[in-house]
Design an enzyme around this catalytic site. Structure first.
Site, short mmCIF file in Angstrom:
data_model
loop_
_atom_site.label_atom_id
_atom_site.label_comp_id
_atom_site.label_asym_id
_atom_site.label_seq_id
_atom_site.Cartn_x
_atom_site.Cartn_y
_atom_site.Cartn_z
N LYS A 3 -4.32 10.35 -18.55
CA LYS A 3 -4.40 11.09 -19.81
C LYS A 3 -3.09 10.95 -20.60
CE LYS A 3 -8.50 12.20 -18.37
NZ LYS A 3 -8.51 12.14 -16.95
N TYR B 53 -11.34 21.28 -13.29
CA TYR B 53 -11.94 19.98 -13.58
C TYR B 53 -13.13 19.73 -12.64
CZ TYR B 53 -12.51 14.95 -13.72
OH TYR B 53 -13.03 13.69 -13.81
N ARG C 141 0.83 -1.22 0.00
CA ARG C 141 0.00 0.00 0.00
C ARG C 141 0.86 1.26 0.00
NH1 ARG C 141 -2.37 1.24 4.41
NH2 ARG C 141 -2.75 -0.91 5.06
N ASP D 64 -2.42 21.53 -11.13
CA ASP D 64 -2.82 20.39 -11.95
C ASP D 64 -2.33 20.69 -13.37
OD1 ASP D 64 -4.12 18.56 -13.58
OD2 ASP D 64 -5.97 18.58 -12.41
#
Ligand SMILES: Cc1ncc(COP(=O)(O)O)c(C=O)c1O
Length: 398
Positions: free
Chosen positions: A212, A115, A62, A187
């Site tokens: 993306k 976004y 993790r 971002d």
């Protein structure tokens, strides 16, 4: 493994070779895929040293894995940051990066057009934990400074923005934010480190939806954070791992594979997007085109200053309102109607009903997300075919 960064390399050599190279075991050129969750230690003392961070290593899946580590080092080197962190999605990167610097009672300044899910996170989840936000026109640094309060801790921006491609002056905003002790998170999904380097312009953290362009093949959900080792270590240990947002070795392997062609893909996306933007600008059925590479773009100068090229996204408004926009989208034959972007295939979407539907209509209007707005993610097909498709759809709709 080859050196993390060779200062003499040009960008495409850096993309291919940085932080990746023949393995010690067997000389494998391709990064090994290690899906292990558990790791064996030589002694309790060794385990203790790794868990406490005194010694390098992974102690549980993790917190990372060796394949993911290769991806993190590569993207960190490309961004010019000290450390990187791979997460299970772009939203995982955004939420963990924000939470790391915020606590109950804190305030965030966020750019107005952002976004849709970042807006939703700051507007619905964050307030449940006592974190408030103001959405400010960040094209105006005075507006940003005016909005800073005593409890403001973070300036979060996205540039160019999704979907109307507003370009924000990273250097200018970072100076204002740092004057007031704010962390600056950017971002940079639409750009990738091939086109824009926010850390060099003063940002503290850069976040990406690696879903993306970084991966570029539409087959992985992933996010990346890059920043100082101190900040990235804190996010890894105290946020990403506790929220369970880690990226699997398989997905990290795919992003590493996709990354190798980043430069080639971005050049092609940008070149075709400019041709598409120019075609749309001269079409009588088009009301408005948003593309930072057009001299008519309101932040053209800023774009020229901080971006290598203008990216692969073109947004535009058609004449005739909502029904015309829908008709045009439905008439496209080559472009797929899809939520994502940055794939080899040209993708089209209607922000008001799709990616930005989570934003109330009156808020959408303030961010120029009108009913006739269409966002096109220009793919890697030949420019002529993409433009022919747009032309036939526009002629059918009008
Ligand atoms: C600019 C931007 N940031 C973040 C995200 C979220 O990324 P993900 O879907 O990988 O969570 C997206 C998704 O479209 C995006 O366009």
């Amino acid at each position: 493994m080859s050196p993390i960064k060779n200062v003499n390399w040009q960008v495409n050599t850096e993309i291919v070779h940085t932080a990746q190279g023949p393995s010690k075991e067997g000389g494998m050129i391709t990064q090994g895929l290690y899906p292990a969750v558990g790791y064996a230690f030589q002694s309790i003392e060794h385990a203790e040293a790794v868990v406490s961070g005194k010694e390098e290593g992974v102690h549980y899946g993790r917190y990372g894995n060796p394949t993911l580590k290769a991806l993190e080092e590569k993207v960190a080197a490309l961004e010019g940051g000290e450390a990187g962190l791979g997460l299970s999605s772009g939203m995982a990167a955004i939420s963990s990066a924000l939470l790391a610097f915020l606590k109950q009672g804190d305030h965030v300044i966020c750019t107005k057009d952002i976004y849709g899910n970042t807006f939703k996170f700051l507007n619905t989840m964050a307030p449940r934990f006592g974190i408030t936000s103001d959405f400010v026109d960040c094209t105006n640094s005075q507006e940003v400074e005016k909005a800073i309060r005593e409890n403001t801790k973070v300036l979060f921006i996205e540039t160019p923005s999704n979907p109307v491609l507003t370009v924000l002056d990273i250097e200018k905003l970072a100076i204002v934010a740092h004057k007031h002790g704010l962390k600056v998170i950017i971002d940079s999904t639409f750009m990738t480190p091939y086109l824009q380097k926010p850390l060099e312009l003063g940002a503290d953290l850069v976040v990406h939806s690696a879903t993306k362009y970084l991966n570029g093949h539409g087959d992985v959900l992933a996010g990346i954070i890059v920043g100082s080792k101190k900040d990235v270590d804190n996010i890894r240990k105290n946020f990403m791992a506790d929220l369970g947002q880690s990226l699997s070795a398989w997905d990290a392997f795919l992003v590493l594979r996709g990354l190798k062609t980043l430069g080639l893909r971005m050049e092609k996306h940008c070149q075709t997007a400019l041709e598409v933007a120019e075609f749309l600008s001269s079409h009588p059925a088009i009301k408005k085109v948003y593309y930072p590479g057009l001299t008519t773009h309101p932040q053209y100068e800023v774009a020229q200053k901080q971006m290598k090229h203008s990216g692969g996204i073109v947004s535009f408004e058609v004449k005739g309102g909502l029904s015309a926009a829908k008709e045009m989208i439905n008439a496209l034959k080559l472009a797929f109607i899809s939520f994502s972007l940055g794939d080899p295939e040209t993708l089209v979407q209607h922000p008001a009903s799709m990616t930005h539907a989570a934003i109330p209509a009156e808020e959408r209007a303030k961010s120029k997300i009108t009913d006739e707005l269409i966002r096109l993610s220009v793919g890697l097909e030949d420019a002529k075919d993409i433009i022919d498709d747009l032309e036939q759809a526009l002629s059918k709709a009008y």
